[in-house]
Design an enzyme around this catalytic site. Structure first.
Site, PDB file in Angstrom:
ATOM      1  N   ASP A   1       0.897  -1.265  -0.159  1.00  0.00           N
ATOM      2  CA  ASP A   1       0.054   0.207  -0.021  1.00  0.00           C
ATOM      3  C   ASP A   1       0.737   1.391   0.004  1.00  0.00           C
ATOM      4  OD1 ASP A   1      -2.730   1.381   0.620  1.00  0.00           O
ATOM      5  OD2 ASP A   1      -1.377   2.149   1.958  1.00  0.00           O
TER       6      ASP A   1
ATOM      7  N   ALA B   1      -5.002   1.846  -0.978  1.00  0.00           N
ATOM      8  CA  ALA B   1      -4.601   1.085  -2.188  1.00  0.00           C
ATOM      9  C   ALA B   1      -4.875  -0.533  -2.018  1.00  0.00           C
ATOM     10  CB  ALA B   1      -3.153   1.357  -2.630  1.00  0.00           C
ATOM     11  N   ASP B   2      -4.583  -1.079  -0.506  1.00  0.00           N
ATOM     12  CA  ASP B   2      -4.566  -2.181  -0.289  1.00  0.00           C
ATOM     13  C   ASP B   2      -6.186  -2.597  -0.424  1.00  0.00           C
ATOM     14  OD1 ASP B   2      -3.093  -4.274  -0.062  1.00  0.00           O
ATOM     15  OD2 ASP B   2      -2.146  -3.541   1.918  1.00  0.00           O
ATOM     16  N   LEU B   3      -6.881  -2.073   0.511  1.00  0.00           N
ATOM     17  CA  LEU B   3      -8.410  -2.193   0.761  1.00  0.00           C
ATOM     18  C   LEU B   3      -9.263  -1.903  -0.808  1.00  0.00           C
ATOM     19  CD1 LEU B   3      -9.115  -0.958   4.279  1.00  0.00           C
ATOM     20  CD2 LEU B   3      -8.608  -3.320   3.526  1.00  0.00           C
TER      21      LEU B   3
END
Length: 391
Positions: A125, A153-155
């Site tokens: 992320d 970004a990750d989620l």
């Protein structure tokens, strides 16, 4: 976080999610975070893995691959969250598995996607926020680089992958075949940068950090009252006029510096200075109540304790209580989307490592004798006697 979050969303909607984990080690998130609960698994793992069942399979062992391929044969979806090239080395890539199950929707989530010159770079992320411009617009002018503490970004990649998977399942109803869903943290962070990219292309100037303000409207940010900050969002002429009336500054409506939204954005610092002189007369709560009464969007700034305990979070059931076999009663965030006809529910707490290995392999038709033979061949790792292996 992207793959586990994606699969939890699917599990919440009713999917039977089977989490394939490395024997004796499992998902690295089991050991993450800087605090411990009663058992070995972290709070972060519990938060991301409800409505899943866990099997331990050694994908580097031929017997383990046999067991994995048996799972794939009748699966609807496979989600993998490795750097490009890892799945091919393990012989679980899309090209291999589509021969076993042509209807399989195969979702790959990675840092930069499956193609391009950066594809094999490690992706986190933090890296995605840095390389997409997101960090360049975070924080306040002149301060050191900061990132969004919420891992967007990750989620977001997990959310976009779920969107792609569901679209691919609809497509399969038409074509009869699955397909590859290729999601990345890089494209997620870029895809969410709609205002910043529009500003850059429209003006030719690089977007800069603007604190809590908004690039498209003003006033739309945190402001200081007599006791603390609160937020306002007067995003159109009607709301701007109403705001000026509440603060007793009708003259600002005709002020040539603030006559329209373009000028209010251009003269944002002067605008906020004028408003904060008035806001300094009363508390944040008083201003929020007065603005809401006039129809102007305004709100206090809550910490997480206040947000999670708020009457709205309670009414919308955004805090769930889940019984876990080791931790007892745990709390988790509720379902962020409500389905009227097929409501989500918690069917399983986050699984213990390998908790459902025999159960799931039996469900797909492997006899107990065959499961034991695979175990002796190392399919599920070295022989173990701990509670997780026998649960």
């Amino acid at each position: 976080m992207a793959g586990p979050f994606c699969c939890m969303l699917l599990g919440d909607m009713g999917a039977d999610v089977i989490k394939v984990e490395t024997p004796g080690i499992g998902d690295q998130t089991r050991r993450s975070m800087g605090f411990r609960l009663k058992g070995a698994d972290s709070g972060g793992f519990l938060a991301l893995n409800r409505n899943k069942r866990s099997v331990e399979i050694d994908l580097k062992n031929p017997a383990g691959l046999e067991a994995f391929y048996a799972l794939v044969k009748d699966a609807d979806v496979l989600v993998e969250n490795n750097r490009p090239g890892v799945a091919a080395r393990l012989k679980i890539d899309h090209a291999t598995l589509r021969k076993i199950n042509p209807r399989l929707v195969y979702a790959s989530i990675s840092g930069f996607g499956q193609t391009g010159p950066w594809a094999k770079r490690p992706g986190l992320d933090l890296i995605a926020q840095a390389m997409t411009g997101v960090m360049s617009v975070m924080g306040h002018p002149g301060q050191e680089p900061v990132k969004s503490s919420v891992p967007l970004a990750d989620l977001g990649a997990g959310l976009f992958a779920a969107y792609g998977i569901l679209s691919a399942l609809i497509g399969r109803d038409i074509t009869g075949e699955g397909q590859l869903v290729d999601a990345s943290l890089f494209e997620t962070a870029l895809g969410l940068s709609v205002w910043e990219s529009a500003e850059y292309w429209g003006t030719g100037e690089l977007p800069v950090p603007i604190g809590s303000a908004n690039r498209m409207s003003a006033p739309y940010q945190a402001v200081k009252a007599a006791d603390r900050h609160f937020v306002i969002g007067a995003a159109n002429p009607k709301l701007w006029t109403a705001l000026c009336g509440v603060v007793g500054r009708d003259d600002l409506v005709q002020d040539p510096r603030f006559i329209d939204n373009v000028l209010r954005i251009r003269n944002r610092e002067a605008l906020i200075a004028e408003l904060e002189r008035e806001f300094a007369r009363r508390s944040a709560d008083e201003w929020v109540d007065a603005l809401l009464a006039a129809g102007v969007p305004a709100a206090p700034i809550y910490n997480y304790a206040e947000a999670l305990a708020s009457e709205q979070a309670v009414a919308r059931e955004m805090v769930l209580k889940i019984q876990h076999p080791v931790e007892g009663e745990t709390r988790a965030l509720g379902f962020p989307v409500k389905l009227g006809g097929t409501p989500q529910r918690v069917r399983h707490p986050a699984p213990l490592l390998g908790q459902h290995t025999d159960e799931i392999l039996g469900e797909i038709g492997l006899t107990q004798d065959r499961i034991e033979a695979l175990r002796r061949a190392g399919a599920f790792g070295p022989a173990r006697t701990d509670a997780a292996a026998t649960a």
